[in-house]
Design a protein around this motif. Structure first.
Motif, mmCIF file in Angstrom:
data_model
loop_
_atom_site.group_PDB
_atom_site.id
_atom_site.type_symbol
_atom_site.label_atom_id
_atom_site.label_comp_id
_atom_site.label_asym_id
_atom_site.label_seq_id
_atom_site.Cartn_x
_atom_site.Cartn_y
_atom_site.Cartn_z
ATOM 1 N N ASP A 23 0.806 -1.222 0.000
ATOM 2 C CA ASP A 23 0.000 0.000 0.000
ATOM 3 C C ASP A 23 0.838 1.271 0.000
ATOM 4 O O ASP A 23 0.490 2.261 -0.646
ATOM 5 N N MET A 24 1.983 1.251 0.723
ATOM 6 C CA MET A 24 2.817 2.438 0.799
ATOM 7 C C MET A 24 3.379 2.799 -0.586
ATOM 8 O O MET A 24 3.422 3.972 -0.962
ATOM 9 N N VAL B 11 1.984 -5.453 10.060
ATOM 10 C CA VAL B 11 2.475 -4.263 9.360
ATOM 11 C C VAL B 11 2.063 -4.362 7.891
ATOM 12 O O VAL B 11 1.645 -5.409 7.411
ATOM 13 N N ASN B 12 2.191 -3.217 7.227
ATOM 14 C CA ASN B 12 1.776 -3.117 5.829
ATOM 15 C C ASN B 12 2.329 -4.229 4.939
ATOM 16 O O ASN B 12 1.619 -4.804 4.125
ATOM 17 N N ALA B 47 -7.052 -9.181 4.615
ATOM 18 C CA ALA B 47 -5.862 -8.894 5.417
ATOM 19 C C ALA B 47 -5.759 -7.385 5.658
ATOM 20 O O ALA B 47 -5.459 -6.929 6.764
ATOM 21 N N ARG B 48 -6.052 -6.588 4.623
ATOM 22 C CA ARG B 48 -5.977 -5.144 4.787
ATOM 23 C C ARG B 48 -7.053 -4.673 5.773
ATOM 24 O O ARG B 48 -6.797 -3.831 6.614
ATOM 25 N N TYR B 53 -8.815 -1.815 10.189
ATOM 26 C CA TYR B 53 -9.924 -1.623 11.122
ATOM 27 C C TYR B 53 -9.674 -2.210 12.503
ATOM 28 O O TYR B 53 -10.288 -1.808 13.472
ATOM 29 N N ALA B 54 -8.764 -3.204 12.586
ATOM 30 C CA ALA B 54 -8.541 -3.834 13.884
ATOM 31 C C ALA B 54 -7.113 -3.629 14.374
ATOM 32 O O ALA B 54 -6.743 -4.106 15.432
ATOM 33 N N GLY B 55 -6.307 -2.939 13.597
ATOM 34 C CA GLY B 55 -4.925 -2.690 14.002
ATOM 35 C C GLY B 55 -4.051 -3.937 13.916
ATOM 36 O O GLY B 55 -2.944 -3.967 14.437
ATOM 37 N N GLY B 56 -4.540 -4.980 13.257
ATOM 38 C CA GLY B 56 -3.721 -6.175 13.093
ATOM 39 C C GLY B 56 -4.495 -7.427 13.462
ATOM 40 O O GLY B 56 -5.594 -7.347 14.025
#
Lengths: 125, 133, 287
Positions: A23-24, B11-12, B47-48, B53-56
């Motif tokens: 996404d980044m 993380v992203n 996953a996103r 929405y849930a911070g992980g």
């Protein structure tokens, strides 16, 4: 984070996405592109997604946003090389890339840009 | 003969790792190219969602069997705020974030089976399955 | 296991060894007579002998049946492929009971009779396993055939430079439509064709799902940068589509394949004109 390179060919900017986009990187590309459009005065942007294996709603939205921003900056955006499986999935997902023009491959994308250019009111045929 | 593995979504970059892992399993299970793409896209959306929405959270990816058919099952779980109105959340265009609101409803259309359990304040559990044709 | 059963079991093993030739011969007779199909007697005799050996071995090695199950699964697969019924397949296994019973009766000892009950249970289990293997094999065959059929029924033809068509014939189900559509989209990429015609003249009816698939294909093609025209919609199908409330939107539809071809030729800038001697001359307007 990897950055997607932007190439300039005449007055066209070409982006060929070759990495699995996180996404980044997507957001960075969006910013980089609008800056380059203004800096170069490009009249067209071609985004080649031949190597992209999936387009989810986030990437889809990025493509639509880039097209909208470029249009405001007087450049037309063409997305080229979408794979059949990706297109079918996008349709199922319910995502239309509203306003984004598409072409089968890079060559046809360039031809489409030229065609749009020629459709200005002064053009005669 | 069930293989399963847990992947974290914190993380992203984890979203990309989940996509890649799901792709590998989808190929092994014998999903067609289009079905692989559908299930990987659903994995990416869900996953996103867990991240945004849930911070992980985490996802469990496993191979399941039904007679001679094989399938891929993903179970996403998080300890986020949960979803108060599930029916509404599954409607196209509904979103609390700044997304398009296609994550849940769209993912449901990309898979064969979709189950969502959520308790507000405790978290969300989403189980999806895609069967090989 | 009680002492009696052990003794019975041993007696059965002895009988199986002593009368091998006779039991096998009888078993083969029963197996052959149980089917109306033409059987290869020599091949079946070999198979039964192998099963017999494996069964005796498994009794010797404290009841490990995995080898035997492997052989039985193979037998079931063969029979499923050759078109035997499940009964005909299972009777082959059950036949061993009858074949051995004659020998047990002659022996007449209580041990042998007690052992036969135990043996009978083992054979029942194996018989059920055979039926299960048969069903699995059958299911596999059906899936394979369905796949082959799908591959057969999907021609994508080139009509003109940059124009491809799929003439759909016969009843469309969801799976077939999906396969055809995927193939069409892939052909667009492979040939760089910007126009496609989906001709459904040969399709007697469509349901909601199939109509949706057609629609999705057209949208997907657009996302890829190509345009689809649907031709040959029969009145009944048009009626169905409208009644079902399916929105075809701005999708181009034409009555016949010829109309669709004319439309796509025009759209791709090719002009078709009649020549003096009713020859057709073609001129490309733009490069």
């Amino acid at each position: 984070m990897e950055r997607v390179p932007i190439l300039k060919l005449g007055d066209i900017l070409i982006v060929s996405i070759q990495i699995d986009l996180q996404d980044m990187s997507v957001l960075a590309l969006q910013e980089d592109l609008s800056e380059r459009v203004v800096a170069t005065g490009a009249r067209g942007v071609i985004i080649d997604i031949t190597a992209v294996e999936i387009v989810d709603s986030f990437i889809g939205r990025m493509l639509a946003t880039i097209a909208a921003i470029s249009r405001m900056l007087d450049a037309e955006t063409i997305v080229v090389g979408m794979r059949p499986a990706v297109a079918i999935t996008l349709v199922e997902l319910g995502l239309s890339l509203g306003g984004v023009r598409t072409a089968l491959n890079l060559e046809k994308g360039v031809a489409l840009l030229n065609q749009i250019e020629n459709q200005t009111p002064t053009a005669t045929w | 003969m069930t293989t399963a593995e847990e992947l974290p979504i914190n993380v992203n970059g984890d979203v990309v790792l989940v996509r890649q892992r799901v792709r590998t399993v989808a190929v092994n299970v014998g999903l067609s190219l289009v079905d692989q793409t559908k299930v990987v896209t659903a994995a990416s959306e869900l996953a996103r969602n867990a991240l945004v929405y849930a911070g992980g959270g985490q996802v469990r990816v496993e191979v399941v069997h039904n007679g001679v058919r094989q399938g891929l099952r993903m179970t996403f779980s998080d300890n986020g705020p949960g979803i108060p109105d599930i029916e509404q959340a599954l409607t196209d265009g509904w979103t609390t974030g700044n997304g398009l609101g296609l994550g849940l409803s769209g993912s449901r259309r990309l898979v064969d089976e979709f189950a969502l359990e959520s308790t507000p304040g405790e978290g969300t559990l989403i189980t999806v399955t895609k069967w090989a044709r | 296991m009680s002492v009696h059963t052990d003794a019975g079991r041993r007696r059965i093993e002895e009988l199986l060894q002593e009368h091998e030739g006779r039991v096998l011969k009888r078993w083969l007779e029963i197996a052959v007579s149980s089917t109306s199909n033409q059987v290869d007697r020599g091949g079946l005799a070999d198979q039964l002998r192998e099963l017999y050996q494996s069964l005796r071995q498994s009794f010797g090695s404290s009841g490990d049946l995995s080898d035997l199950r492997g052989l039985l699964a193979e037998l079931s697969r063969d029979r499923a492929r050759q078109g035997f019924t499940p009964t005909e397949t299972a009777v082959v296994v059950f036949g061993l009971k009858e074949a051995l019973y004659e020998t047990v009766e002659e022996d007449g000892s209580p041990d042998a009779l007690r052992g036969f009950i135990w043996f009978s249970r083992v054979i029942d289990d194996l018989g059920l396993f055979t039926v299960e293997s048969y069903a699995t094999a059958r299911e596999k065959i059906i899936i394979d055939q369905a796949e082959q059929l799908l591959e057969l029924s999907t021609p994508v033809v080139k009509l003109w430079d940059g124009i491809v068509a799929v003439p759909l014939v016969g009843t469309l189900d969801s799976a077939r439509t999906q396969v055809v559509m995927e193939k069409l989209l892939q052909t667009l990429v492979d040939t760089g064709s910007e126009h496609a015609v989906i001709d459904i003249t040969g399709v007697p009816a469509v349901d909601t799902e199939v109509a949706q698939h057609l629609l999705k294909t057209v949208v997907a093609a657009r996302l890829m940068g190509a345009e689809c025209v649907i031709s040959g919609i029969r009145p009944q199908i048009a009626h169905t589509i409208v009644t079902l409330g399916i929105e075809f939107g701005d999708i181009v539809t034409k009555a016949t394949l010829a109309d669709a071809l004319a439309h796509t030729l025009r759209a791709s800038g090719v002009r078709v004109v009649k020549g003096g001697e009713s020859r057709i001359a073609v001129r490309t307007v733009e490069a």
